[in-house]
Design a protein around this motif. Structure first.
Motif, PDB file in Angstrom:
ATOM      1  N   UNK A 223       0.835  -1.209   0.000  1.00  0.00           N
ATOM      2  CA  UNK A 223       0.000   0.000   0.000  1.00  0.00           C
ATOM      3  C   UNK A 223       0.867   1.257   0.000  1.00  0.00           C
ATOM      4  N   UNK A 224       1.911   1.256   0.819  1.00  0.00           N
ATOM      5  CA  UNK A 224       2.830   2.392   0.860  1.00  0.00           C
ATOM      6  C   UNK A 224       3.523   2.561  -0.485  1.00  0.00           C
ATOM      7  N   UNK A 225       3.904   1.451  -1.111  1.00  0.00           N
ATOM      8  CA  UNK A 225       4.558   1.517  -2.423  1.00  0.00           C
ATOM      9  C   UNK A 225       3.616   2.095  -3.482  1.00  0.00           C
ATOM     10  N   UNK A 226       2.357   1.747  -3.394  1.00  0.00           N
ATOM     11  CA  UNK A 226       1.373   2.266  -4.350  1.00  0.00           C
ATOM     12  C   UNK A 226       1.248   3.779  -4.260  1.00  0.00           C
ATOM     13  N   UNK A 227       1.459   4.312  -3.058  1.00  0.00           N
ATOM     14  CA  UNK A 227       1.314   5.756  -2.836  1.00  0.00           C
ATOM     15  C   UNK A 227       2.659   6.410  -2.489  1.00  0.00           C
ATOM     16  N   UNK A 228       3.709   5.853  -3.057  1.00  0.00           N
ATOM     17  CA  UNK A 228       5.052   6.306  -2.726  1.00  0.00           C
ATOM     18  C   UNK A 228       5.305   7.762  -3.098  1.00  0.00           C
ATOM     19  N   UNK A 229       4.612   8.256  -4.101  1.00  0.00           N
ATOM     20  CA  UNK A 229       4.844   9.637  -4.539  1.00  0.00           C
ATOM     21  C   UNK A 229       4.145  10.671  -3.659  1.00  0.00           C
ATOM     22  N   UNK A 230       3.203  10.236  -2.848  1.00  0.00           N
ATOM     23  CA  UNK A 230       2.459  11.176  -2.007  1.00  0.00           C
ATOM     24  C   UNK A 230       2.641  10.930  -0.511  1.00  0.00           C
ATOM     25  N   UNK A 231       2.934   9.682  -0.131  1.00  0.00           N
ATOM     26  CA  UNK A 231       3.035   9.390   1.302  1.00  0.00           C
ATOM     27  C   UNK A 231       4.400   9.801   1.848  1.00  0.00           C
ATOM     28  N   UNK A 232       4.357  10.619   2.910  1.00  0.00           N
ATOM     29  CA  UNK A 232       5.580  11.067   3.587  1.00  0.00           C
ATOM     30  C   UNK A 232       5.620  10.438   4.977  1.00  0.00           C
ATOM     31  N   UNK A 233       6.475   9.440   5.171  1.00  0.00           N
ATOM     32  CA  UNK A 233       6.538   8.741   6.461  1.00  0.00           C
ATOM     33  C   UNK A 233       6.862   9.683   7.607  1.00  0.00           C
ATOM     34  N   UNK A 234       6.238   9.457   8.730  1.00  0.00           N
ATOM     35  CA  UNK A 234       6.484  10.251   9.929  1.00  0.00           C
ATOM     36  C   UNK A 234       6.365   9.355  11.151  1.00  0.00           C
ATOM     37  N   UNK A 235       7.212   9.593  12.126  1.00  0.00           N
ATOM     38  CA  UNK A 235       7.155   8.817  13.352  1.00  0.00           C
ATOM     39  C   UNK A 235       5.825   9.035  14.066  1.00  0.00           C
TER      40      UNK A 235
END
Length: 359
Positions: A223-235
């Motif tokens: 799922x994260x890979x599918x939205x890799x261009x928009x998802x910004x990981x945060x703690x």
């Protein structure tokens, strides 16, 4: 502004190799408690979180990273042939190494049977050939330890990882990758399936969260890979899930799912941390450490009473040593060969102009 997942996935912007080595080491530490009951130690993670163990979290992290990287590779290369070849050459050689060498050369040194009895035993060939086709078997003839886990209890996860790959390849083959929203919905269904009445309908029906949460964590990575261009990981995403887990602590399945997802997102955020990236690992020995840790621990536990500190240290050191050999002489050459073979197919396809990069 924080990096997008797409930026993190670029070479040099992450340290997934170190994350996986930490996870593999955590599995070894966790197994130490079960393989050495005389130490009187229990898993600290389970003591705190009740339903979740150190080893369980570590394996979920493996599946999450795998889901993230292989889905990204498949979406980037858009080649099912490349995906199948790269996965096979990454997983199988090291697995065959850890199956064949112990069964043919180490087992005879540990067995209570004669050499003739050992090599003529049907159990030996069942162990070898069943494991070679990833139909997991655990016991070698006449080789027993003071537990019921068999010779190598770690290899049980390989079958589930292979099933995740097969599912991903199937979904790609029917063109689902062209529809991001639909693909995302399927990932969400897999992630939340365990907390619905349909638990076990799609994947593992086990009551052990160590098993039934494998596919959800892999799907979370996809799922994260599918939205890799928009998802910004945060703690803070991980913290939010952990708070939610505390709220639902009374519900084992929901709590376990939220904790595992929290750990996965925290690891992704950590992988992009500048100081963590600086701790570069030269060789990706994590797979070998995971595969060899258990049998090495078994042997040390039976023949050497080293105690907790020296026992765990020796297990880690020997696992790193054998894994380094596996990486240099088995895994890395196999990966290189797999790239050459897959490239010959990819270059023949007119729509694929760029050289594929391994995940």
């Amino acid at each position: 502004m924080k990096k997008t997942t797409s930026e993190i996935l670029e070479r040099g912007n992450n340290n997934f190799d170190l994350l996986r080595i930490i996870a593999a080491s955590a599995v070894i530490i966790y197994h130490s408690f079960a393989l050495n009951p005389s130490w009187g130690l229990t898993d600290p993670t389970k003591n705190i979180l009740t339903y979740v163990t150190t080893g369980g979290l570590a394996v979920k992290l493996f599946f999450f990273i795998s889901g993230l990287l292989v889905t990204n590779s498949l979406l980037k290369n858009k080649s099912l042939v490349h995906f199948i070849i790269s996965r096979a050459f990454r997983i199988i050689p090291a697995l065959y190494f850890v199956i064949l060498v112990p069964s043919l050369f180490i087992g005879p040194l540990l067995t209570s049977l004669s050499a003739h009895e050992y090599y003529s035993s049907g159990l030996l060939y069942e162990y070898i050939f069943r494991n070679l086709i990833i139909d997991t078997r655990y016991f070698l003839p006449g080789v027993s330890f003071e537990n019921t886990y068999g010779f190598n209890g770690s290899i049980w996860t390989i079958r589930y990882e292979a099933l995740c790959y097969i599912t991903l390849a199937f979904l790609f083959s029917i063109g689902l990758h062209k529809y991001t929203k639909l693909s995302s919905i399927i990932c969400l269904i897999i992630i939340f399936e365990p907390i619905t009445p349909f638990k076990g309908f799609l994947f593992a029906s086990s009551d052990n969260n160590g098993i039934y949460l494998l596919a959800p964590c892999f799907a979370l990575g996809s799922l994260v890979a599918l939205h890799k261009n928009s998802y910004r990981p945060s703690v803070w995403h991980a913290v939010a899930l952990l708070i939610a887990a505390v709220i639902f602590h009374r519900y084992e399945i929901t709590f376990s799912l939220l904790v595992c997802c929290s750990a996965c997102l925290f690891a992704l955020s950590l992988s992009a941390n500048r100081w963590f990236i600086k701790l570069k690992i030269k060789n990706d020995i994590s797979y070998g450490v995971y595969l060899w840790g258990f049998p090495i621990q078994q042997i040390l536990s039976k023949y050497q009473d080293l105690g907790p500190v020296f026992g765990i240290t020796a297990s880690l050191f020997l696992s790193y040593l054998v894994a380094s050999f596996s990486w240099k002489y088995i895994e890395k050459p196999a990966i290189t060969l797999g790239k050459k073979i897959s490239s010959s197919f990819v270059y023949s396809l007119p729509q694929e102009k760029n050289r594929p990069t391994d995940s």
